[in-house]
Design a protein around this motif. Structure first.
Motif, PDB file in Angstrom:
ATOM      1  N   LEU A  93       5.612  17.129 -23.765  1.00  0.00           N
ATOM      2  CA  LEU A  93       6.943  17.314 -23.187  1.00  0.00           C
ATOM      3  C   LEU A  93       7.941  16.320 -23.778  1.00  0.00           C
ATOM      4  CD1 LEU A  93       6.205  17.934 -19.403  1.00  0.00           C
ATOM      5  CD2 LEU A  93       7.196  19.539 -21.028  1.00  0.00           C
ATOM      6  N   GLY A  94       7.478  15.108 -24.048  1.00  0.00           N
ATOM      7  CA  GLY A  94       8.363  14.103 -24.648  1.00  0.00           C
ATOM      8  C   GLY A  94       8.846  14.529 -26.025  1.00  0.00           C
ATOM      9  N   ALA A  95       7.968  15.132 -26.801  1.00  0.00           N
ATOM     10  CA  ALA A  95       8.374  15.621 -28.126  1.00  0.00           C
ATOM     11  C   ALA A  95       9.405  16.739 -27.979  1.00  0.00           C
ATOM     12  CB  ALA A  95       7.150  16.112 -28.904  1.00  0.00           C
ATOM     13  N   ALA A  96       9.185  17.640 -27.034  1.00  0.00           N
ATOM     14  CA  ALA A  96      10.147  18.731 -26.796  1.00  0.00           C
ATOM     15  C   ALA A  96      11.473  18.164 -26.296  1.00  0.00           C
ATOM     16  CB  ALA A  96       9.579  19.727 -25.789  1.00  0.00           C
ATOM     17  N   ARG A  97      11.404  17.176 -25.410  1.00  0.00           N
ATOM     18  CA  ARG A  97      12.622  16.544 -24.886  1.00  0.00           C
ATOM     19  C   ARG A  97      13.380  15.850 -26.005  1.00  0.00           C
ATOM     20  NH1 ARG A  97      10.236  13.583 -21.477  1.00  0.00           N
ATOM     21  NH2 ARG A  97      10.415  11.630 -22.595  1.00  0.00           N
ATOM     22  N   LEU A 152      22.073  18.613 -21.294  1.00  0.00           N
ATOM     23  CA  LEU A 152      21.653  18.288 -19.934  1.00  0.00           C
ATOM     24  C   LEU A 152      21.025  19.518 -19.270  1.00  0.00           C
ATOM     25  CD1 LEU A 152      21.438  16.325 -17.570  1.00  0.00           C
ATOM     26  CD2 LEU A 152      23.836  16.863 -17.010  1.00  0.00           C
ATOM     27  N   ASP A 153      21.621  20.678 -19.465  1.00  0.00           N
ATOM     28  CA  ASP A 153      21.017  21.902 -18.929  1.00  0.00           C
ATOM     29  C   ASP A 153      19.635  22.139 -19.532  1.00  0.00           C
ATOM     30  OD1 ASP A 153      23.132  22.502 -17.216  1.00  0.00           O
ATOM     31  OD2 ASP A 153      24.115  23.843 -18.649  1.00  0.00           O
ATOM     32  N   ALA A 154      19.487  21.868 -20.821  1.00  0.00           N
ATOM     33  CA  ALA A 154      18.182  22.031 -21.472  1.00  0.00           C
ATOM     34  C   ALA A 154      17.175  21.017 -20.922  1.00  0.00           C
ATOM     35  CB  ALA A 154      18.324  21.883 -22.990  1.00  0.00           C
ATOM     36  N   TYR A 155      17.609  19.788 -20.659  1.00  0.00           N
ATOM     37  CA  TYR A 155      16.762  18.754 -20.056  1.00  0.00           C
ATOM     38  C   TYR A 155      16.257  19.248 -18.691  1.00  0.00           C
ATOM     39  CZ  TYR A 155      15.654  14.177 -17.903  1.00  0.00           C
ATOM     40  OH  TYR A 155      15.051  13.117 -17.267  1.00  0.00           O
ATOM     41  N   LEU A 176      13.696  21.971 -18.993  1.00  0.00           N
ATOM     42  CA  LEU A 176      12.395  21.434 -19.377  1.00  0.00           C
ATOM     43  C   LEU A 176      11.720  20.733 -18.199  1.00  0.00           C
ATOM     44  CD1 LEU A 176      10.405  20.965 -21.762  1.00  0.00           C
ATOM     45  CD2 LEU A 176      11.615  18.809 -22.177  1.00  0.00           C
ATOM     46  N   TYR A 177      12.501  20.077 -17.368  1.00  0.00           N
ATOM     47  CA  TYR A 177      11.993  19.280 -16.247  1.00  0.00           C
ATOM     48  C   TYR A 177      11.393  20.161 -15.142  1.00  0.00           C
ATOM     49  CZ  TYR A 177      12.074  15.073 -13.252  1.00  0.00           C
ATOM     50  OH  TYR A 177      11.736  13.987 -12.491  1.00  0.00           O
ATOM     51  N   VAL A 178      12.092  21.214 -14.779  1.00  0.00           N
ATOM     52  CA  VAL A 178      11.694  22.039 -13.640  1.00  0.00           C
ATOM     53  C   VAL A 178      10.461  22.876 -14.002  1.00  0.00           C
ATOM     54  CG1 VAL A 178      12.458  23.920 -12.115  1.00  0.00           C
ATOM     55  CG2 VAL A 178      14.046  22.069 -12.718  1.00  0.00           C
ATOM     56  N   PRO A 179       9.467  22.939 -13.100  1.00  0.00           N
ATOM     57  CA  PRO A 179       8.241  23.707 -13.387  1.00  0.00           C
ATOM     58  C   PRO A 179       8.530  25.174 -13.674  1.00  0.00           C
ATOM     59  CG  PRO A 179       8.073  22.580 -11.257  1.00  0.00           C
ATOM     60  CD  PRO A 179       9.452  22.365 -11.757  1.00  0.00           C
ATOM     61  N   ASP A 180       7.630  25.783 -14.418  1.00  0.00           N
ATOM     62  CA  ASP A 180       7.759  27.206 -14.725  1.00  0.00           C
ATOM     63  C   ASP A 180       7.565  28.073 -13.487  1.00  0.00           C
ATOM     64  OD1 ASP A 180       8.323  26.790 -17.399  1.00  0.00           O
ATOM     65  OD2 ASP A 180       6.215  26.882 -17.995  1.00  0.00           O
ATOM     66  N   VAL A 207      10.444   6.984 -19.435  1.00  0.00           N
ATOM     67  CA  VAL A 207      11.031   7.640 -20.609  1.00  0.00           C
ATOM     68  C   VAL A 207      11.933   8.794 -20.204  1.00  0.00           C
ATOM     69  CG1 VAL A 207       9.272   6.892 -22.249  1.00  0.00           C
ATOM     70  CG2 VAL A 207       8.975   9.053 -21.047  1.00  0.00           C
ATOM     71  N   TRP A 208      11.549   9.556 -19.190  1.00  0.00           N
ATOM     72  CA  TRP A 208      12.422  10.619 -18.684  1.00  0.00           C
ATOM     73  C   TRP A 208      13.739  10.016 -18.198  1.00  0.00           C
ATOM     74  CZ3 TRP A 208      12.007  15.864 -18.767  1.00  0.00           C
ATOM     75  CH2 TRP A 208      10.759  16.417 -19.053  1.00  0.00           C
TER      76      TRP A 208
END
Length: 181
Positions: free
Chosen positions: A50-54, A68-71, A74-78, A112-113
């Motif tokens: 996830l860190g690499a994707a972030r 920020l919307d993309a962050y 990524l943060y919210v569960p599927d 890191v988040w």
């Protein structure tokens, strides 16, 4: 991660995991010492991905708000029983009895988040995209909101699916971050 998502953590035994990956439970314990250590290392591995994707999404072009919307996305569960979030919840639940090393490693995951979010908010403020907020304080509050909503999604709380949560968060960002711009 797949076993956790499919069967739940309560059914994840070292023997069952060993059968799944073709190892004995003793062999797993040799490498991980405890189930808690196995879970924490699995979470660290997942967080690395996830860190690499972030990192990629934060480095790409576009406005701070788009990133920020993309962050947030990524943060919210599927969805319900998202494997990463199921693992995250279990590791944090077990952290009440964790040693200092494990607690430090968990804090590093969260750190890191948080730092990435603070930097993104600070960038948006400096560019005039966001109203003047204290990036550290705003990030702390936003992550608390994201964690609360994310837990609801991960456990499958009725009335809080991923789409609804993303809508609530976008509305919150519009009202609190874009006001007075």
């Amino acid at each position: 991660m797949e076993m956790i998502a499919e069967r739940g953590l309560e059914k994840l035994t070292m023997a069952a995991l060993g059968r799944e990956v073709g190892m004995s439970s003793g062999h797993l314990l040799y490498y991980f010492r405890t189930k808690d250590e196995l879970l924490l290392q699995a979470l660290e591995w997942s967080e690395g991905r996830l860190g690499a994707a972030r990192g990629r999404l934060l480095a790409r072009g576009g406005t701070a708000r788009e990133r920020l919307d993309a962050y947030v996305d990524l943060y919210v569960p599927d969805g319900h029983r998202d494997p990463h979030w199921t693992l995250w919840l279990e590791v944090w639940n077990r952290s009440q009895n964790a040693d200092e090393d494990a607690r430090d490693r968990q804090a590093a995951i969260e750190g890191v988040w948080h730092r990435d979010l603070v930097a993104l908010i600070a960038e948006g403020v400096s560019r005039g995209e966001f109203r003047r907020v204290d990036p550290e304080r705003y990030a702390t509050r936003l992550r608390a909101l994201l964690d609360g909503f994310s837990i609801h999604v991960a456990i499958g709380l009725r009335g809080t699916d991923r789409t609804q949560v993303l809508g609530h968060v976008r509305e919150f960002l519009d009202e609190s971050l874009l006001a007075d711009v």
